[in-house]
Write an enzyme that holds these catalytic residues in place. Sequence first.
Site, mmCIF file in Angstrom:
data_model
loop_
_atom_site.group_PDB
_atom_site.id
_atom_site.type_symbol
_atom_site.label_atom_id
_atom_site.label_comp_id
_atom_site.label_asym_id
_atom_site.label_seq_id
_atom_site.Cartn_x
_atom_site.Cartn_y
_atom_site.Cartn_z
ATOM 1 N N ARG A 153 0.861 -1.189 0.000
ATOM 2 C CA ARG A 153 0.000 0.000 0.000
ATOM 3 C C ARG A 153 0.890 1.229 0.000
ATOM 4 N NH1 ARG A 153 -2.657 0.646 5.025
ATOM 5 N NH2 ARG A 153 -1.274 2.403 5.290
ATOM 6 N N GLU A 169 4.825 7.117 2.185
ATOM 7 C CA GLU A 169 5.661 5.918 2.348
ATOM 8 C C GLU A 169 5.070 4.782 1.534
ATOM 9 O OE1 GLU A 169 5.452 3.498 5.763
ATOM 10 O OE2 GLU A 169 3.346 3.895 6.124
ATOM 11 N N ASN A 171 4.290 0.777 1.968
ATOM 12 C CA ASN A 171 4.212 -0.332 2.917
ATOM 13 C C ASN A 171 4.321 -1.644 2.166
ATOM 14 O OD1 ASN A 171 3.501 1.027 5.587
ATOM 15 N ND2 ASN A 171 1.986 1.901 4.194
ATOM 16 N N SER A 176 -2.494 -2.900 5.758
ATOM 17 C CA SER A 176 -3.794 -3.269 6.314
ATOM 18 C C SER A 176 -4.939 -2.480 5.707
ATOM 19 C CB SER A 176 -3.770 -3.121 7.824
ATOM 20 O OG SER A 176 -3.466 -1.797 8.160
ATOM 21 N N LYS A 334 12.108 3.030 5.510
ATOM 22 C CA LYS A 334 12.173 4.465 5.228
ATOM 23 C C LYS A 334 13.555 4.886 4.757
ATOM 24 C CE LYS A 334 8.059 5.092 7.727
ATOM 25 N NZ LYS A 334 7.614 3.748 8.080
ATOM 26 N N LYS A 388 11.850 10.615 10.999
ATOM 27 C CA LYS A 388 11.300 9.262 11.047
ATOM 28 C C LYS A 388 12.351 8.208 11.369
ATOM 29 C CE LYS A 388 7.778 10.027 7.512
ATOM 30 N NZ LYS A 388 7.037 9.354 6.422
ATOM 31 N N GLU A 392 7.372 0.877 11.660
ATOM 32 C CA GLU A 392 6.091 0.791 10.961
ATOM 33 C C GLU A 392 4.969 0.775 11.984
ATOM 34 O OE1 GLU A 392 5.482 0.767 7.759
ATOM 35 O OE2 GLU A 392 7.615 0.922 7.316
ATOM 36 N N GLY A 393 3.787 1.099 11.508
ATOM 37 C CA GLY A 393 2.606 0.899 12.352
ATOM 38 C C GLY A 393 2.077 2.156 13.003
ATOM 39 N N ARG A 475 -7.623 7.663 4.560
ATOM 40 C CA ARG A 475 -7.660 7.811 6.016
ATOM 41 C C ARG A 475 -7.716 9.290 6.326
ATOM 42 N NH1 ARG A 475 -2.574 4.726 7.846
ATOM 43 N NH2 ARG A 475 -1.966 5.574 5.828
HETATM 44 P P1 ADP Z 1 4.234 4.341 9.457
HETATM 45 O O1 ADP Z 1 5.007 3.346 8.673
HETATM 46 O O2 ADP Z 1 4.448 4.220 10.917
HETATM 47 O O3 ADP Z 1 2.785 4.382 9.065
HETATM 48 P P2 ADP Z 1 4.429 6.899 8.093
HETATM 49 O O4 ADP Z 1 5.605 7.359 7.326
HETATM 50 O O5 ADP Z 1 3.250 6.492 7.292
HETATM 51 O O6 ADP Z 1 4.885 5.752 9.091
HETATM 52 O O7 ADP Z 1 3.999 8.046 9.086
HETATM 53 C C1 ADP Z 1 2.865 7.927 9.915
HETATM 54 C C2 ADP Z 1 1.927 9.104 9.702
HETATM 55 O O8 ADP Z 1 2.608 10.325 9.922
HETATM 56 C C3 ADP Z 1 1.355 9.210 8.309
HETATM 57 O O9 ADP Z 1 0.203 8.421 8.165
HETATM 58 C C4 ADP Z 1 1.067 10.688 8.187
HETATM 59 O O10 ADP Z 1 -0.170 11.007 8.791
HETATM 60 C C5 ADP Z 1 2.174 11.317 9.013
HETATM 61 N N1 ADP Z 1 3.298 11.680 8.134
HETATM 62 C C6 ADP Z 1 4.323 10.905 7.770
HETATM 63 N N2 ADP Z 1 5.168 11.538 6.939
HETATM 64 C C7 ADP Z 1 4.664 12.765 6.781
HETATM 65 C C8 ADP Z 1 5.087 13.927 6.035
HETATM 66 N N3 ADP Z 1 6.203 13.919 5.317
HETATM 67 N N4 ADP Z 1 4.313 15.035 6.106
HETATM 68 C C9 ADP Z 1 3.190 15.049 6.837
HETATM 69 N N5 ADP Z 1 2.754 14.007 7.565
HETATM 70 C C10 ADP Z 1 3.468 12.879 7.538
HETATM 71 MG MG MG Z 2 4.249 2.139 7.145
HETATM 72 MG MG MG Z 3 2.026 4.887 7.249
#
Ligand code: ADP
Ligand code: MG
Ligand code: MG
Length: 499
Positions: A153, A169, A171, A176, A334, A388, A392-393, A475
């Site tokens: 995803r 990102e 996944n 999920s 990442k 970051k 994950e999660g 979401r």
């Molecule tokens: P994970 O793998 O834990 O889901 P993400 O990279 O998706 O990590 O980050 C989790 C959440 O943080 C995302 O769903 C988003 O809401 C927010 N986020 C992540 N990166 C960014 C970004 N570059 N700008 C704004 N919000 C972000």
């Molecule tokens: Mg993720």
């Molecule tokens: Mg995410």
Amino acid sequence: KAKTLTLNRRGTLRMSCGKMESESGRAAGDVHGIGEELVGKMVYDALVWCSLHGLVVGDRSVKRSGTSPGVGMVHAPVSLLPVSFPESYWKQACELAPLFNELVDRVSLDAEFLQDTLSRTKKVDAFTSRLLDIHSKMVEIGKKEDIRLGLHRSDYMLDEQTNLLLQIEMNTISSSFAGLGCLVSELHRSLLRQYGEHLGLDHKRVPGNPAVSGFAEALAKAWSEYSNPRAVVLIVVQPEERNMYDQHWLSTNLREKHNVRTVRKTLAEIEKGGVLQHDGRLLIGDEEVAVVYFRAGYAPADYPTEAEWSARLLIEQSSAIKCPSISYHLAGTKKVQQELAKLNVLERFVEKKEDISKLRKCFAGLWSLDDAEIVKDAIERPELYVMKPQREGGGNNIYGDDVRESLLRLQREGSEETAAYILMQRISPATSPAILLRDGVSHKDHAVSELGIFSAYLRSNDKVIVNDQCGYLMRTKVSSSDEGGVAAGFAVLDSIHLT
Ligand code: ADP
Ligand code: MG
Ligand code: MG
């Protein structure tokens, strides 16, 4: 307009769809302007719909809800109405899916690239280090994965300032909400069939969402490539899982549509009951495993003891098809995302110039903490960045003033720990009014949304059997919240109304 007037006279709707549409080009209507009475009716209908159609999760307040199906169910957190989303960006995201599928596959085959990219992270991040150890072992024994299955995803936000669709990102493990995501689209279509005309929303503008059937079909095709009709799909699960219905939708689809059986086991159970035959076949109890589908194993908490790590290794050594393999898992980290965004790196994995530029167009700014200039800027203007770790999660990122403090601390300590993180440009999507439903209660707020595109990839040696997008997940979270995890309690499931 006439419809709006009728409703105004009834006193149930105070909104002007036309105006909102022409002003922002995004919001089809100010949902906060909808009269209380109508909101109440729709909320009621939505809650009934969720309960009748299995759009449910385990209820936190009921102890057994994470272990025993049928006990303590509550409707999934959802948005009452779909969020407006421009069709062109949706199409762009869908078109990117097969390119990212192919990219992950290519990267996964380059063991040296994965090891090099993560080599410094390995020294400071014990979890990534354990994953890399498994990867190294597979390289040493010359393990080849001829049949490769990816159920990914890719998540995006539409950046308001630049008007660009930017990837958050990719996944590659435990992606999920294919199951529940489809249902949210159905819920919204159902509500719009009933109330859409009043709201200026057309149920036909909510695109069909074949996520669960797409994932199930890819799993079934992988199972069939394995060529043993008696073998099962092993779903690796967490001991407690309140999002189990999302997973059960997938196994039910596999059984009913494809006649494929699934077995659910935790890593600890696999360590106890899993056997690796001399020829590489993986048995669980006395069943042979064709495909291992991970819905656990992506976080350190999934490996509380050595037993879980040896289960992961056992699986990796086997000839079962892994979704994902250790290489696919690592390709979704990442740090790899950040490395791929560097100049001339995509070129190593993608031939067509056209594809490279499509991919690059959705890359946000991504930097390693070695970049002194960026670190300096992030300390001065932390609100423009997200920091970051390799996790994950949801719930792991660092935002705002914490970015400054963390960077200053790392500088003070002069520590190698910098390699555990990446810096990313903070993406700022437009906020729009939303009505969020959680625990049977509705809540009006301003919200931002993140679009996930599910995709499936299946390949057997040189033959690409599946490479396509398969549905989406929106979401939506209140705009004051940094993180976006639904399971983590930050966001609600949503769908899109194309504009
Ligand atoms: P994970 O793998 O834990 O889901 P993400 O990279 O998706 O990590 O980050 C989790 C959440 O943080 C995302 O769903 C988003 O809401 C927010 N986020 C992540 N990166 C960014 C970004 N570059 N700008 C704004 N919000 C972000
Ligand atoms: Mg993720
Ligand atoms: Mg995410």
